[in-house]
Write a protein that holds these residues in place. Sequence first.
Motif, PDB file in Angstrom:
ATOM      1  N   LEU A 125      34.085 -50.001  10.382  1.00  0.00           N
ATOM      2  CA  LEU A 125      34.597 -50.472  11.681  1.00  0.00           C
ATOM      3  C   LEU A 125      35.934 -49.569  12.030  1.00  0.00           C
ATOM      4  CD1 LEU A 125      35.559 -54.288   9.759  1.00  0.00           C
ATOM      5  CD2 LEU A 125      33.905 -53.487  11.251  1.00  0.00           C
ATOM      6  N   ALA A 126      36.784 -49.006  11.237  1.00  0.00           N
ATOM      7  CA  ALA A 126      37.125 -48.187  12.568  1.00  0.00           C
ATOM      8  C   ALA A 126      36.814 -46.694  13.282  1.00  0.00           C
ATOM      9  CB  ALA A 126      38.342 -47.179  11.310  1.00  0.00           C
ATOM     10  N   ALA A 127      35.903 -46.712  12.689  1.00  0.00           N
ATOM     11  CA  ALA A 127      34.539 -45.392  13.310  1.00  0.00           C
ATOM     12  C   ALA A 127      34.299 -45.908  14.594  1.00  0.00           C
ATOM     13  CB  ALA A 127      33.901 -44.994  12.222  1.00  0.00           C
ATOM     14  N   ALA A 128      34.421 -47.276  15.105  1.00  0.00           N
ATOM     15  CA  ALA A 128      32.796 -48.126  15.323  1.00  0.00           C
ATOM     16  C   ALA A 128      34.612 -47.904  16.671  1.00  0.00           C
ATOM     17  CB  ALA A 128      33.017 -48.440  15.670  1.00  0.00           C
ATOM     18  N   ARG A 129      35.820 -48.068  16.235  1.00  0.00           N
ATOM     19  CA  ARG A 129      36.883 -48.722  17.576  1.00  0.00           C
ATOM     20  C   ARG A 129      37.194 -47.653  17.805  1.00  0.00           C
ATOM     21  NH1 ARG A 129      42.151 -51.468  15.580  1.00  0.00           N
ATOM     22  NH2 ARG A 129      40.372 -53.643  15.929  1.00  0.00           N
ATOM     23  N   ALA A 166      44.981 -26.222   5.492  1.00  0.00           N
ATOM     24  CA  ALA A 166      44.093 -26.740   4.151  1.00  0.00           C
ATOM     25  C   ALA A 166      42.448 -25.774   3.747  1.00  0.00           C
ATOM     26  CB  ALA A 166      43.507 -28.043   3.431  1.00  0.00           C
ATOM     27  N   LEU A 167      41.958 -25.583   5.674  1.00  0.00           N
ATOM     28  CA  LEU A 167      40.519 -25.226   4.833  1.00  0.00           C
ATOM     29  C   LEU A 167      39.792 -25.942   4.740  1.00  0.00           C
ATOM     30  CD1 LEU A 167      40.574 -21.414   3.866  1.00  0.00           C
ATOM     31  CD2 LEU A 167      40.994 -22.644   5.773  1.00  0.00           C
ATOM     32  N   ARG A 168      39.846 -28.044   5.705  1.00  0.00           N
ATOM     33  CA  ARG A 168      39.518 -28.156   5.151  1.00  0.00           C
ATOM     34  C   ARG A 168      37.740 -28.524   5.380  1.00  0.00           C
ATOM     35  NH1 ARG A 168      39.952 -31.335   0.287  1.00  0.00           N
ATOM     36  NH2 ARG A 168      39.076 -33.400   1.395  1.00  0.00           N
ATOM     37  N   ASP A 169      35.984 -29.084   4.809  1.00  0.00           N
ATOM     38  CA  ASP A 169      35.490 -28.822   5.430  1.00  0.00           C
ATOM     39  C   ASP A 169      34.933 -30.211   7.043  1.00  0.00           C
ATOM     40  OD1 ASP A 169      32.711 -28.224   7.139  1.00  0.00           O
ATOM     41  OD2 ASP A 169      32.008 -28.500   4.903  1.00  0.00           O
ATOM     42  N   THR A 170      35.745 -30.807   7.593  1.00  0.00           N
ATOM     43  CA  THR A 170      36.164 -32.190   8.010  1.00  0.00           C
ATOM     44  C   THR A 170      34.275 -32.672   7.690  1.00  0.00           C
ATOM     45  OG1 THR A 170      36.802 -31.494   9.675  1.00  0.00           O
ATOM     46  CG2 THR A 170      37.899 -31.635   8.369  1.00  0.00           C
ATOM     47  N   PRO A 171      34.183 -33.515   8.451  1.00  0.00           N
ATOM     48  CA  PRO A 171      33.141 -33.992   8.278  1.00  0.00           C
ATOM     49  C   PRO A 171      32.693 -34.959   9.618  1.00  0.00           C
ATOM     50  CG  PRO A 171      34.662 -35.950   7.529  1.00  0.00           C
ATOM     51  CD  PRO A 171      34.703 -35.255   7.128  1.00  0.00           C
ATOM     52  N   HIS A 172      33.832 -33.803  10.933  1.00  0.00           N
ATOM     53  CA  HIS A 172      33.716 -34.299  12.370  1.00  0.00           C
ATOM     54  C   HIS A 172      35.513 -33.305  12.295  1.00  0.00           C
ATOM     55  CE1 HIS A 172      30.467 -37.528  12.871  1.00  0.00           C
ATOM     56  NE2 HIS A 172      31.437 -38.419  11.723  1.00  0.00           N
ATOM     57  N   GLU A 173      34.670 -33.927  14.060  1.00  0.00           N
ATOM     58  CA  GLU A 173      35.888 -32.984  14.917  1.00  0.00           C
ATOM     59  C   GLU A 173      36.802 -33.007  13.695  1.00  0.00           C
ATOM     60  OE1 GLU A 173      36.593 -29.726  16.572  1.00  0.00           O
ATOM     61  OE2 GLU A 173      34.076 -29.764  16.343  1.00  0.00           O
ATOM     62  N   PRO A 174      38.552 -32.427  13.958  1.00  0.00           N
ATOM     63  CA  PRO A 174      39.553 -33.250  13.316  1.00  0.00           C
ATOM     64  C   PRO A 174      40.412 -34.465  13.555  1.00  0.00           C
ATOM     65  CG  PRO A 174      39.149 -30.274  12.125  1.00  0.00           C
ATOM     66  CD  PRO A 174      38.829 -30.855  13.658  1.00  0.00           C
ATOM     67  N   ALA A 175      40.412 -33.270  14.887  1.00  0.00           N
ATOM     68  CA  ALA A 175      40.565 -34.479  15.767  1.00  0.00           C
ATOM     69  C   ALA A 175      40.099 -36.452  15.867  1.00  0.00           C
ATOM     70  CB  ALA A 175      41.152 -34.105  17.372  1.00  0.00           C
ATOM     71  N   ASP A 179      41.805 -40.020  15.145  1.00  0.00           N
ATOM     72  CA  ASP A 179      41.522 -40.872  15.396  1.00  0.00           C
ATOM     73  C   ASP A 179      41.072 -42.184  13.949  1.00  0.00           C
ATOM     74  OD1 ASP A 179      42.826 -39.672  17.298  1.00  0.00           O
ATOM     75  OD2 ASP A 179      40.453 -39.121  18.157  1.00  0.00           O
ATOM     76  N   VAL A 180      40.184 -41.584  13.416  1.00  0.00           N
ATOM     77  CA  VAL A 180      39.362 -42.618  12.509  1.00  0.00           C
ATOM     78  C   VAL A 180      40.692 -43.567  12.361  1.00  0.00           C
ATOM     79  CG1 VAL A 180      38.166 -42.948  11.079  1.00  0.00           C
ATOM     80  CG2 VAL A 180      37.177 -42.112  12.819  1.00  0.00           C
ATOM     81  N   PHE A 181      41.358 -41.843  10.870  1.00  0.00           N
ATOM     82  CA  PHE A 181      42.387 -42.053  10.247  1.00  0.00           C
ATOM     83  C   PHE A 181      43.804 -43.324  10.670  1.00  0.00           C
ATOM     84  CE2 PHE A 181      46.079 -39.976   7.445  1.00  0.00           C
ATOM     85  CZ  PHE A 181      46.419 -40.906   6.581  1.00  0.00           C
TER      86      PHE A 181
END
Length: 721
Positions: A125-129, A166-175, A179-181
Amino acid sequence: MVVHSASEQVLAGLDPEQRSAVTAPAGPVCILAGAGTGKTRAITSRIAHRALSGQISPRHVLAVTFTARAAAEMRHRLTLLGAQGVQARTFHAAALRQVRYFAPRLLAGRAMPELLDSKVRLVTLAAARVGLRADRAAARDLAGEIEWAKSSLVEPADYVVSAARALRDTPHEPAKVADVFTAYEQLKRSNGVIDFEDMLRAAVWGIEEHPDVGEQVRGQYRHFVVDEYQDVNPLQQRLLDAWLGGRDDLTVVGDASQTIYSFTGATSAYLVDFPRRHRNATVVRLVRDYRSTPQVVGLANAVISQARGTEARLRLELSGQRPPGPEPDLRIFTDEPAEANAVAARCRALIDAGTPAKEIAVLFRVNAQSEAYEKALTEASVPYVVQGAERFFERAEVRQAMVALRAATRSIPGETPLPAAVVEALTAVGWSPDAPPAGGAARERWEALSALVQLSEEYAATPEVVPIGEAASVERPVTLFDFTEELARRAAQQHVPTVDGVTLASLHSAKGLEWDAVFLIGLAEGTLPTTYAKTVEQVEEERRLLYVGITRAREWLWLSYAAARSPGGRARRPSRFLPQLDRSGGTERAAGGTGPARRAERRRTQIVSCRICGATLLAGPDRKLGRCPTCPSDIDDELHERLREWRQRVAAAQKVPAYVVFTDATLIALAERRPGRSEELIAIAGIGPRKLGLYGDSVLALVGGAGVDDVCPEKTFEISS
């Protein structure tokens, strides 16, 4: 007197290092415990000894671990030792208990918010928002990224910078992830729910911000024990610090070489820095391995000895305590199906010889590798269970793909080559043959569908033979319909439920478990280490994964890799983590294939271990001697002198230098190992079939006590061309 006697009984049977850990004085104690060294026994015995000797009260002890199973085992052992009343819980269970108890006081009489079992629904739901469409795999990856951030004490506003650091391999652009967070946190508040990280934070907040709560918690718990301390994350450490409240009666146990969950936020930094943070700490090293044979222990030591980085500072060299066992084997195959079939055949043989199926495990790097082994074990009538994951054909993405493939049989032209047809059908369900997406769950989904494409390539390589007369036939290319029928057949075979069988598990889910026989498969570059390991730290974690896998084996260990993924595929190199092995062993011929492929099908590589300490021997002279250069020699000096004189006479008769007959190292090995049979003689490096035929009888006679004159009186040795 009775109490003192009971506490002394707890010490019975402990080795010197375990006893040191158990009897260490009150205060900070760091137990560095290698695999199989009895860490659970040490920490439960420490608690029981202190309780039974009157140093502490059991009800004032909080022992914390990471799984409910480990906590239950700890409580059981403490009960057997007579230390009832100790609280042994996971971090989350301990925090939940405290937050629930203090909720009326902390929340001004309001009920405690509902605890989310899973973040996935709210994350979707957060991603859709924020304008992201997330399927279940993508939502799982976003949820994992939020869990990492919250466990690492990172707020939404700080996520972008922290993820980059932390050199995270993020599932989408970090920004976008940030926003989802943010939206997720807002949705939680509006729905009146909390997640597991919130619960840990609430426990910290209750203790740190409410003096009365802190005083009551610290009055209840005065002595702390933390198991698997290398897996603590910053949020859990913050809670531990809150519990301690500046006190130092803390015992931690861990092994930096088993740090394999860094991607979740776990860090071994607290274990590595423990002596610095606690200046008066007692540090005890447990290195006696009671689980594995010296041969398995030696290989584990050889693999981890090459480790670099922070964790390597606390590297332990284990010492095997069990009787000697078989040498670990390295097997090389032309392709993965051949590797899987060989593993299944060996599992069948082990079971037929009396090894229970539940005492056998096949361990791999990624879950998508399991399909080939599920098929091979099924066809070999070997029961199996999948640990920590669903069976291949039970996975949601595979079931969805099979529906899509069957539907595509009506829309894709029948003459389309099978692999191309499968790729086209899977594209319709969101799979792309390009590089896999970022994120663990999305990548795992991609790999599972990629495995279906690989299956189609293998299946297409075996066209159907159709008879056209009494003595004639023609090959018919297999179609997409044929392939869907084959998948349905495999799924039906592998859906048979089993209660007791060979364990199929990823290396991550095998942590904390052990078996009599372990198969470590797919040990090729690109798989272990995975191609996704980009940094030095990530590569070192892959090395530790192999180390964890090796140390799961009690007695019998098989390591293998395939030179190619599929028949005729691109060649691969063996994993860089494998030690420099002696590859002079013979070749076993296997069914199928011709020429070099057939000879490589089941090449057997022998891992040579020190016959004294069990360490894997890498250097040629050490392998020839059969021992480490630092291990004590048990050479028979008189036999060595007779061998030297015999060699001199033989070399003179042949008019060749002495080393052509046997090198000095071979003579030392003969005088140390004193072989009594041809089989023992040829096992010594440097003595092959040719030299066995030339000199075997003479050498065995000398070892048996014969004099030099008895074996070569005026005798010449002819060297056949």
